[in-house]
Design an enzyme around this catalytic site. Structure first.
Site, PDB file in Angstrom:
ATOM      1  N   GLU A 327     -18.827 -19.213   4.217  1.00  0.00           N
ATOM      2  CA  GLU A 327     -19.078 -18.782   5.497  1.00  0.00           C
ATOM      3  C   GLU A 327     -18.139 -17.880   6.132  1.00  0.00           C
ATOM      4  OE1 GLU A 327     -17.944 -22.951   6.198  1.00  0.00           O
ATOM      5  OE2 GLU A 327     -18.909 -21.931   4.668  1.00  0.00           O
ATOM      6  N   ASP A 369     -11.055  19.797  -1.634  1.00  0.00           N
ATOM      7  CA  ASP A 369     -10.933  21.345  -1.745  1.00  0.00           C
ATOM      8  C   ASP A 369      -9.518  21.853  -1.553  1.00  0.00           C
ATOM      9  OD1 ASP A 369      -9.897  20.445   0.948  1.00  0.00           O
ATOM     10  OD2 ASP A 369     -11.076  21.719   1.874  1.00  0.00           O
ATOM     11  N   ASP A 637     -13.491  19.924   4.987  1.00  0.00           N
ATOM     12  CA  ASP A 637     -13.763  20.193   6.427  1.00  0.00           C
ATOM     13  C   ASP A 637     -14.736  20.943   6.674  1.00  0.00           C
ATOM     14  OD1 ASP A 637     -12.416  22.067   5.203  1.00  0.00           O
ATOM     15  OD2 ASP A 637     -10.553  21.974   6.724  1.00  0.00           O
ATOM     16  N   ASP A 734     -11.254 -23.274   6.305  1.00  0.00           N
ATOM     17  CA  ASP A 734     -11.857 -21.937   6.645  1.00  0.00           C
ATOM     18  C   ASP A 734     -10.800 -21.443   7.958  1.00  0.00           C
ATOM     19  OD1 ASP A 734     -13.877 -21.332   4.902  1.00  0.00           O
ATOM     20  OD2 ASP A 734     -15.308 -22.129   6.234  1.00  0.00           O
TER      21      ASP A 734
END
Length: 894
Positions: A327, A369, A637, A734
């Site tokens: 969990e 690019d 961009d 946990d």
């Protein structure tokens, strides 16, 4: 000259040479295929070929512009001049997305069942886990998105418009079809337009095409027979910007009806494909959920059958289901990602989507690019050579004089020449030469000349321009200081030289001179004849100094880089060679159009450079690489990058990018550098590694616990542990894992890309889980035979003994399998994790031995128990370490 002219014209019909300037229909070598929707392409082409009076009449406007009343009517019909943006989610939608994952849904069901069965402690424990993980993710992503919103800034938010015959400034959103706009250097072009007039107009279309050099635009009627509107010099496109010059233009289309708008609409209307991270987490989640759905009913049936109390068996099975479910996974994942986001923010990286951090680590292919990423996005003079390519200072000096003394537009190439000449040389040339006259540039000649006087002795006409136009005006060339007539053989050699420079990715400008008598003071185009070709100046957008080491670092970390650009393939290949990127094949956009998906998938795998690409080409390549099983990052961009950014596992943009690119991106860099990416990759892998630790530890220990529960339930006359014990043990474990995001990660674990593999998780669980069961069963035997906890009356002692062993071995496993190395010696956990696990182990011993024992239905253990406990822990450590070596040899360690 007739022979030369015929030869030259024949050459022009067959081949093209990259030159200084570009005109209406660019040669194929310098153009980029830009497929747009057919109806839009037809409209733009028709507008480009329409005479101005017809265009004005068709749009019900005039040269002095619309009247306000007319503009209001058109605006009411077409709406504001705004491109559709990705709408931010409402807070409740964002909260739902943060909550919605398989584990949270399962835990919610378990919490509801616990509430209905009047088990408030379990309800509180489970509910707390769900709320914390959801809110943590909600808050962190909200912060990142707000930071990304602050980065958005338009280049300009007003435009100069002719309304009622006067120039006024209007917000861009108020522009309508038919408006006449006035443009000057620095202006963003606010709509798709047809030029009415232009003077020395140069426009950067890099955001649309990826080409690094500005394009010349002019108002003359288009004479191109091509089908690509982007090649037409009398059209302007929304999202591009004016580098220099001035113009007036007629607005043809606004908002979503522009070329920019069609791309933006496509991007915002497309649902994101689930990323590798989302698919991986979900696959692991369902693996563990399926395991729980099988084991919990088995526990219920065995305990109900053997003990006869079906309600108690149901509550126990419910607790087992909770214990089986990690969990804390949503919270661990979110907190780990949030920590990574904070760390990256200090390195000039804004994380819009937390999942993107893990995708950084999993990324094995980066598509980027060229302009501004590999290169400096700055044109520099690369070479100055004689007619056959040998270095020549004379050519540089004459090119400098031409650029220095011209009074017209000094474009980027002129500035590069002026910047290249040293100050001392510049001062000497200024003393030796005086300007006499100039012959300005025009789009037909594609060259310009200045005439200078050297110490009042003679006049020198210096002509600079596109290679083919300069050659057309030359009758001889200079070689070794000697002028030689330009015959066909020499012409062929000259053309081979310029083509060789072009093949290296250089933009070539020819320089020619002519000595003229000193008595003349006014010169014209007619004087540009019988020139002497002296050589060339060649330009390049140079690579960044950081590019080569960044590419090496990415390669060392298992990331393959592919270049996807709209620019010239020769230029791109040249840059790749300079930065040390091995080029294994080059493909161009038109070639991709002829490929089906299967062929494209193989081509995407085999080639390194993809040039002259349209936005759809880039998107298709990204999807092909993902389809081949790669985790793909895309860095861009421009407007033309937005679809690919959206399609990638991780879209990366920069703060200076166009808005639509920033919206499509998952991560925004405040510095456009591959070095930042390399740091992001490593941070992503650390994040992934820590998440994987939790899943492996939890899955294996939970599997062992449930296996032990099944064995005990079959043979014991009482429950081996109460539901409360299972929940408290699970909660304590946990809590110890909260420090996982801050744990150290071995350098060896982040050398290569990491990916989710449910099969590996399942194998790990089955391999290590039974080891803990061996010692659980040993504890059963110990408590039964040594300490006499073998009756229902003594079950609390039995349960307390197993509670301590179970919690301590479950917590100890954190250190044993967090690393493939020898724990505590070769690899030590971080201080927060050491403190957390030590503290929880101490709490585990304290609970049965302290004053809270009764509350938790435990009892104090005899002192004789603790030597046995120490022996169990030592044996557990030795056996797990040995089996880890076996696992490493057989399966490796990811």
């Amino acid at each position: 000259m007739n022979l030369f002219t015929r030869l030259f014209e024949s050459f022009l019909r067959k081949r093209h040479t990259a030159g200084h300037f570009r005109r209406r229909a660019m040669p194929l070598e310098n153009s980029t295929a830009r497929p747009v929707p057919d109806h839009l392409a037809r409209q733009l082409l028709a507008a480009a070929h329409e005479d101005l009076d017809s265009a004005l009449n068709r749009l019900h406007t005039r040269a002095e512009g619309l009247r306000d009343a007319e503009a209001q009517v058109i605006g009411a019909q077409t709406g504001p001049n705004e491109v559709e943006h990705e709408k931010p989610l409402a807070w409740y939608q964002h909260l739902w997305l943060c909550y919605k994952n398989p584990f949270n849904l399962l835990l919610t069901v378990l919490a509801i069942v616990s509430y209905l069965t009047e088990d408030p402690k379990a309800t509180i424990v489970i509910g707390t886990m769900v709320i914390l993980s959801t809110l943590l993710r909600f808050v962190q992503e909200g912060r990142s998105n707000r930071a990304a919103e602050r980065l958005k800034a338009m280049v300009s938010n007003t435009a100069t418009v002719l309304r009622n015959g006067q120039q006024i400034e209007l917000p861009i959103r108020q522009l309508v079809q038919g408006d006449i706009i006035v443009l000057s250097a620095g202006d963003m072009i606010p709509a798709d337009c047809r030029l009415l007039s232009a003077k020395d107009l140069f426009v950067s279309q890099a955001a649309m095409t990826g080409e690094s050099l500005p394009v010349e635009k002019m108002a003359e009627l288009a004479d191109s027979a091509g089908r690509d509107p982007m090649e037409l010099a009398n059209l302007l496109f929304m999202g591009t910007n004016v580098i220099s010059g001035a113009a007036t233009a007629l607005v043809l289309a606004t908002g979503n009806r522009t070329y920019f708008g069609t791309i933006a609409t496509r991007v915002t209307a497309t649902e994101r494909t689930p990323t590798a991270f989302e698919a991986g987490v979900n696959s692991v989640s369902w693996l563990l959920i399926r395991f729980a759905l099988v084991m919990a009913p088995l526990v219920f049936l065995i305990n109900g059958w053997t003990k006869g109390d079906w309600m108690e068996a149901f509550l126990f099975a419910l607790s087992v289901a909770v214990g089986l479910t990690p969990e804390m996974l949503p919270m661990i994942v979110t907190s780990t990602l949030a920590k990574g986001a904070v760390k990256l923010s200090k390195k000039k990286v804004v994380v819009k989507r937390l999942d993107a951090i893990q995708n950084f680590g999993a990324m094995d292919v980066l598509c980027t690019d060229k302009t501004g990423t590999l290169t400096q996005d700055k044109i520099v003079l690369e070479r100055h050579t004689d007619v056959f390519g040998q270095p020549s200072d004379e050519v540089l000096q004459f090119a400098y004089l031409n650029s220095h003394y011209q009074t017209g537009l000094k474009n980027l190439l002129d500035r590069a020449v002026l910047d290249h000449v040293e100050l001392q040389t510049e001062m000497q040339l200024a003393r030796d030469y005086v300007k006499v006259d100039e012959i300005p540039f025009d789009f037909v000649r594609r060259r310009m000349s200045v005439v200078v006087s050297e110490k009042n002795d003679h006049h020198e006409l210096i002509c600079k321009g596109a290679v083919e136009e300069i050659l057309a005006a030359c009758s001889q060339l200079r070689l070794g200081g000697v002028n030689i007539p330009l015959d066909p053989a020499l012409l062929a050699k000259v053309l081979d030289t310029t083509h060789g420079l072009n093949a290296e990715g250089l933009r070539v400008v020819a320089v020619a001179v002519k000595e003229v008598p000193p008595h003349k003071t006014v010169y014209g185009v007619a004087d540009e004849t019988a020139l002497t070709l002296i050589g060339y100046v060649a330009f390049l957008d140079p690579p960044k100094e950081s590019t080569a080491p960044a590419l090496r670092a990415l390669a060392e970390h298992g990331v393959t880089v592919k270049v996807l650009t709209g620019d010239n393939h020769l230029v791109t290949a040249k840059i790749c060679r300079e930065v040390g990127l091995a080029v294994h094949g080059v493909l161009q956009g038109p070639q991709l159009d002829d490929m089906d998906d299967a062929t494209l998938a193989q081509a995407a795998e085999d080639n390194t450079v993809f040039a002259k690409l349209s936005p759809l080409h880039k998107e298709r390549l990204v999807r092909a690489l993902r389809g081949n099983g790669h985790i793909v990052g895309f860095m861009g961009d421009g407007i033309n990058d937005a679809p690919a950014l959206r399609a990638a596992d991780i879209g990366i943009s920069v703060d200076s990018a166009v808005d639509i690119a920033k919206e499509a991106a998952d991560i925004i860099l405040l510095e456009k550098s591959l070095m930042v990416l390399e740091e992001g990759v490593l941070e992503g892998r650390r994040t992934f590694s820590n998440m994987l630790k939790y899943i492996r530890m939890t899955a294996s220990s939970n599997f062992g616990n449930v296996f032990s529960v099944l064995v005990a339930s079959a043979f014991l006359p009482f429950l081996p542990m109460l539901p409360l014990h299972l929940l408290v043990q699970n909660l304590l474990y946990d809590v110890s894992q909260i420090a996982i995001p801050f744990d150290n990660v071995d350098a060896e674990l982040i050398q290569q890309p990491l990916s989710w593999n449910p099969r590996d998780i399942g194998r790990f669980m089955v391999f290590f889980g039974p080891i803990s069961s061996i010692f659980d069963i040993s504890t059963f035997i110990l408590m039964w035979h040594v300490f006499g906890a073998n009756t229902p009356e003594q079950q609390t002692l039995f349960q307390s003994g197993w509670f301590v062993v179970g919690l301590l071995t479950q917590t100890l496993i954190v250190h044993l399998i967090r690393t493939p190395k020898l724990p505590f010696i070769d690899s030590i956990a971080s201080v927060p994790l050491l403190v957390a696990t030590t503290l929880i182990m101490a709490v585990g011993v304290f609970l049965p031995m302290g004053p809270l024992a009764t509350y938790f239905k435990l009892q104090a253990l005899p002192l004789g128990y603790f030597p046995w406990l120490l022996g169990i822990l030592v044996c557990y450590t030795v056996l797990t370490t040995f089996m880890k070596r076996v696992y490493l040899r057989k399966f490796g360690w990811q």
